[in-house]
Design an enzyme around this catalytic site. Structure first.
Site, PDB file in Angstrom:
ATOM      1  NE  ARG A   1      -4.006   2.023   0.637  1.00 39.32           N
ATOM      2  CZ  ARG A   1      -4.026   3.350   0.612  1.00 39.32           C
ATOM      3  NH1 ARG A   1      -2.949   4.011   0.256  1.00 39.32           N
ATOM      4  NH2 ARG A   1      -5.126   4.002   0.929  1.00 39.32           N
TER       5      ARG A   1
ATOM      6  CD  GLU B   1     -11.486   2.218  -2.036  1.00 33.41           C
ATOM      7  OE1 GLU B   1     -11.021   1.219  -2.645  1.00 33.41           O
ATOM      8  OE2 GLU B   1     -10.969   2.652  -0.992  1.00 33.41           O
TER       9      GLU B   1
ATOM     10  NE  ARG C   1      -3.800  -2.401   2.508  1.00 37.93           N
ATOM     11  CZ  ARG C   1      -4.714  -1.500   2.196  1.00 37.93           C
ATOM     12  NH1 ARG C   1      -5.217  -1.469   0.978  1.00 37.93           N
ATOM     13  NH2 ARG C   1      -5.119  -0.610   3.087  1.00 37.93           N
TER      14      ARG C   1
END
Length: 200
Positions: A92, A100, A144
């Site tokens: 990330r 999104e 992440r």
């Protein structure tokens, strides 16, 4: 993701004067290259993954940048996958939030496909260099890897996403090494109506 940024200070006289002063001193506040006055990279740590690529390290990158790493895939506008110590790992991008496109039970948001296309354009089939930021931690709640991502040319991809308006730099109430730089870039992109800032 919301495109209302009332939480961010407006791009006012102080920011304008500061940017002008940096330009006069030979520093571009919107550059993806190394900073010459205060280098945020000095506060970073190399990603905890063994190198999987063969690209030469760009001379502008600090010694605390790990890699190179082969990009396995681009997930969306602010997430990629690399192999980290033999495991396919989501990365990330720190300091960036794009609209999104693949979030479960969420609609595709305005500007999201363009942000994803941009990251595909920059990183598909490429190699990257990563650093983590101790101020943000190594992993998020979804496991992440949180990282700054430089491409093989030495450009900080996180910053270019914000500069072009493909993502905001919300910070989520936490400090991070490039916060001031990203804030200026986001304010400038919003003021110019770039990328997602042109969305209704």
């Amino acid at each position: 993701m919301t495109t209302h940024r009332s939480h961010r200070r407006p791009l006012g006289m102080l920011a304008t004067v500061t940017a002008a002063a940096m330009l006069l001193m030979g520093c571009n506040p919107y550059s993806t290259g190394p900073m010459t006055v205060k280098d945020p990279a000095a506060f970073l740590e190399a990603a905890p993954c063994e190198s999987t690529g063969t690209a030469a390290v760009p001379s502008a990158l600090a010694s605390n940048v790990g890699g190179p790493y082969l990009v396995e895939s681009v997930v969306d506008g602010d997430t990629i996958r690399i192999s980290c110590n033999g495991t396919s790992t989501r990365v990330r991008l720190v300091g960036v939030n794009t609209p999104e496109t693949v979030k479960e039970d969420s609609p595709v948001e305005c500007g999201g496909p363009e942000a994803s296309d941009y990251l595909h354009f920059r990183l598909d089939g490429g190699q990257v260099f990563l650093s983590t930021d101790p101020a943000r931690g190594e992993r998020d709640q979804y496991d992440r890897l949180l990282a700054y991502v430089w491409n093989a040319d030495g450009a900080l991809v996180n910053q270019s996403i914000v500069e072009l308006g493909h993502g905001d730099a919300p910070g989520y109430g936490k400090d991070y090494a490039y916060k001031d730089t990203f804030d200026v870039a986001a304010d400038n992109a919003e003021a110019e109506g770039l990328g997602m800032w042109a969305c209704p």
